[in-house]
Design a protein around this motif. Sequence first.
Motif, PDB file in Angstrom:
ATOM      1  N   ALA A 113       1.512  23.849  -4.318  1.00 24.76           N
ATOM      2  CA  ALA A 113       1.855  25.020  -5.136  1.00 24.76           C
ATOM      3  C   ALA A 113       0.861  26.171  -4.961  1.00 24.76           C
ATOM      4  CB  ALA A 113       1.895  24.617  -6.612  1.00 24.76           C
ATOM      5  N   LEU A 114      -0.233  25.923  -4.252  1.00 23.30           N
ATOM      6  CA  LEU A 114      -1.260  26.942  -4.083  1.00 23.30           C
ATOM      7  C   LEU A 114      -0.965  27.823  -2.875  1.00 23.30           C
ATOM      8  CD1 LEU A 114      -4.062  28.095  -4.895  1.00 23.30           C
ATOM      9  CD2 LEU A 114      -5.067  26.378  -3.376  1.00 23.30           C
ATOM     10  N   GLN A 115      -0.854  29.098  -3.116  1.00 18.97           N
ATOM     11  CA  GLN A 115      -0.720  30.098  -2.052  1.00 18.97           C
ATOM     12  C   GLN A 115      -1.750  31.169  -2.364  1.00 18.97           C
ATOM     13  OE1 GLN A 115       3.326  31.417  -1.684  1.00 18.97           O
ATOM     14  NE2 GLN A 115       4.115  29.347  -1.586  1.00 18.97           N
ATOM     15  N   ALA A 173     -12.806  37.918   8.511  1.00 22.48           N
ATOM     16  CA  ALA A 173     -11.378  38.173   8.326  1.00 22.48           C
ATOM     17  C   ALA A 173     -10.925  37.576   6.993  1.00 22.48           C
ATOM     18  CB  ALA A 173     -10.579  37.568   9.476  1.00 22.48           C
ATOM     19  N   VAL A 174      -9.690  37.842   6.648  1.00 22.29           N
ATOM     20  CA  VAL A 174      -9.075  37.267   5.454  1.00 22.29           C
ATOM     21  C   VAL A 174      -7.835  36.523   5.915  1.00 22.29           C
ATOM     22  CG1 VAL A 174      -7.980  37.771   3.236  1.00 22.29           C
ATOM     23  CG2 VAL A 174      -9.934  39.135   4.001  1.00 22.29           C
ATOM     24  N   GLY A 175      -7.713  35.280   5.462  1.00 17.50           N
ATOM     25  CA  GLY A 175      -6.570  34.463   5.848  1.00 17.50           C
ATOM     26  C   GLY A 175      -5.680  34.168   4.659  1.00 17.50           C
ATOM     27  N   MET A 193       0.838  -1.178   0.000  1.00 18.42           N
ATOM     28  CA  MET A 193       0.000   0.000   0.000  1.00 18.42           C
ATOM     29  C   MET A 193       0.884   1.242   0.000  1.00 18.42           C
ATOM     30  SD  MET A 193      -2.714   1.596   2.767  1.00 18.42           S
ATOM     31  CE  MET A 193      -3.069   0.092   3.538  1.00 18.42           C
ATOM     32  N   VAL A 194       0.487   2.209  -0.800  1.00 18.72           N
ATOM     33  CA  VAL A 194       1.188   3.492  -0.883  1.00 18.72           C
ATOM     34  C   VAL A 194       0.255   4.571  -0.348  1.00 18.72           C
ATOM     35  CG1 VAL A 194       2.210   5.187  -2.428  1.00 18.72           C
ATOM     36  CG2 VAL A 194       2.500   2.756  -2.901  1.00 18.72           C
ATOM     37  N   LYS A 195       0.769   5.392   0.538  1.00 18.41           N
ATOM     38  CA  LYS A 195      -0.006   6.514   1.049  1.00 18.41           C
ATOM     39  C   LYS A 195       0.676   7.807   0.640  1.00 18.41           C
ATOM     40  CE  LYS A 195      -2.079   4.228   4.959  1.00 18.41           C
ATOM     41  NZ  LYS A 195      -2.515   4.361   6.335  1.00 18.41           N
ATOM     42  N   HIS A 196      -0.121   8.770   0.233  1.00 19.22           N
ATOM     43  CA  HIS A 196       0.374  10.092  -0.113  1.00 19.22           C
ATOM     44  C   HIS A 196      -0.164  11.063   0.930  1.00 19.22           C
ATOM     45  CE1 HIS A 196       1.713   8.669  -4.047  1.00 19.22           C
ATOM     46  NE2 HIS A 196       0.562   8.002  -4.100  1.00 19.22           N
ATOM     47  N   ILE A 197       0.683  11.883   1.455  1.00 18.90           N
ATOM     48  CA  ILE A 197       0.293  12.859   2.467  1.00 18.90           C
ATOM     49  C   ILE A 197       0.312  14.246   1.845  1.00 18.90           C
ATOM     50  CG2 ILE A 197       0.820  13.828   4.746  1.00 18.90           C
ATOM     51  CD1 ILE A 197       0.144  10.815   4.809  1.00 18.90           C
ATOM     52  N   PHE A 198      -0.781  14.969   2.000  1.00 21.87           N
ATOM     53  CA  PHE A 198      -0.875  16.347   1.544  1.00 21.87           C
ATOM     54  C   PHE A 198      -1.070  17.216   2.780  1.00 21.87           C
ATOM     55  CE2 PHE A 198      -2.332  13.670  -1.895  1.00 21.87           C
ATOM     56  CZ  PHE A 198      -1.649  14.183  -2.986  1.00 21.87           C
ATOM     57  N   THR A 199      -0.490  18.393   2.783  1.00 24.56           N
ATOM     58  CA  THR A 199      -0.600  19.268   3.944  1.00 24.56           C
ATOM     59  C   THR A 199      -1.045  20.663   3.520  1.00 24.56           C
ATOM     60  OG1 THR A 199       1.707  19.979   3.817  1.00 24.56           O
ATOM     61  CG2 THR A 199       1.236  18.024   5.166  1.00 24.56           C
ATOM     62  N   SER A 200      -1.599  21.373   4.475  1.00 23.56           N
ATOM     63  CA  SER A 200      -1.933  22.778   4.247  1.00 23.56           C
ATOM     64  C   SER A 200      -1.685  23.547   5.534  1.00 23.56           C
ATOM     65  CB  SER A 200      -3.386  22.956   3.798  1.00 23.56           C
ATOM     66  OG  SER A 200      -4.268  22.700   4.868  1.00 23.56           O
ATOM     67  N   GLN A 201      -1.480  24.834   5.384  1.00 25.87           N
ATOM     68  CA  GLN A 201      -1.314  25.722   6.531  1.00 25.87           C
ATOM     69  C   GLN A 201      -2.135  26.968   6.269  1.00 25.87           C
ATOM     70  OE1 GLN A 201       2.704  26.747   7.638  1.00 25.87           O
ATOM     71  NE2 GLN A 201       2.032  28.559   8.722  1.00 25.87           N
ATOM     72  N   ILE A 202      -2.908  27.377   7.275  1.00 25.11           N
ATOM     73  CA  ILE A 202      -3.706  28.595   7.169  1.00 25.11           C
ATOM     74  C   ILE A 202      -3.326  29.522   8.308  1.00 25.11           C
ATOM     75  CG2 ILE A 202      -6.028  29.577   7.300  1.00 25.11           C
ATOM     76  CD1 ILE A 202      -7.061  26.968   6.050  1.00 25.11           C
ATOM     77  N   ASN A 203      -3.053  30.756   7.964  1.00 27.48           N
ATOM     78  CA  ASN A 203      -2.859  31.817   8.953  1.00 27.48           C
ATOM     79  C   ASN A 203      -4.102  32.685   8.899  1.00 27.48           C
ATOM     80  OD1 ASN A 203      -0.217  31.107   9.832  1.00 27.48           O
ATOM     81  ND2 ASN A 203       0.548  31.854   7.873  1.00 27.48           N
ATOM     82  N   TRP A 204      -4.801  32.772  10.040  1.00 25.03           N
ATOM     83  CA  TRP A 204      -6.084  33.472  10.115  1.00 25.03           C
ATOM     84  C   TRP A 204      -6.104  34.318  11.372  1.00 25.03           C
ATOM     85  CZ3 TRP A 204     -10.170  33.186   6.696  1.00 25.03           C
ATOM     86  CH2 TRP A 204     -11.382  33.717   7.116  1.00 25.03           C
TER      87      TRP A 204
END
Length: 148
Positions: free
Chosen positions: A26-28, A18-20, A1-12
């Motif tokens: 590649a998305l910012q 508000a706007v975060g 089994m292969v697992k792919h991990i994706f991450t995100s970070q939000i500053n709010w």
Amino acid sequence: MVKHIFTSQINWQGGRNAVGNLETGALQEEISIPSVMDGPGLGTNPDEMLLGAASTCYTITLAALLERNAITVLDFKVESEATVNVEKGVFTYEKIIHNLYLKIDEHADYDKAYRLAQYAESSCMISRALQGNVQIKANIQLEKEKVE
């Protein structure tokens, strides 16, 4: 089994309006509640991102299926639309409709290309994740063209 991990970070900083800032791969992008939902409407929002995830997943899945089946694509466009229902202050992501325009080589198997376009909608990872919660449909316009 292969697992792919994706991450995100939000500053709010702040409350509902508000706007975060979101960073994931590649998305910012700035994020906020859309103006149609009485928010600031800056950057993107979860509704647009879910629609984007569903439409890109459908598109990439179909492209891979067509390639694996040696169907020559001459033109390929997907325009998607989402409907969010608001009832008694509760927002519900109701449905996504993909409008596919696909032009293939005159020698390609039309019926197979059509079946693959249908199959891509139900086999894409995002569609499977939404199954049972969000109605997803593909309207398929398929044409053949002679290649000179």
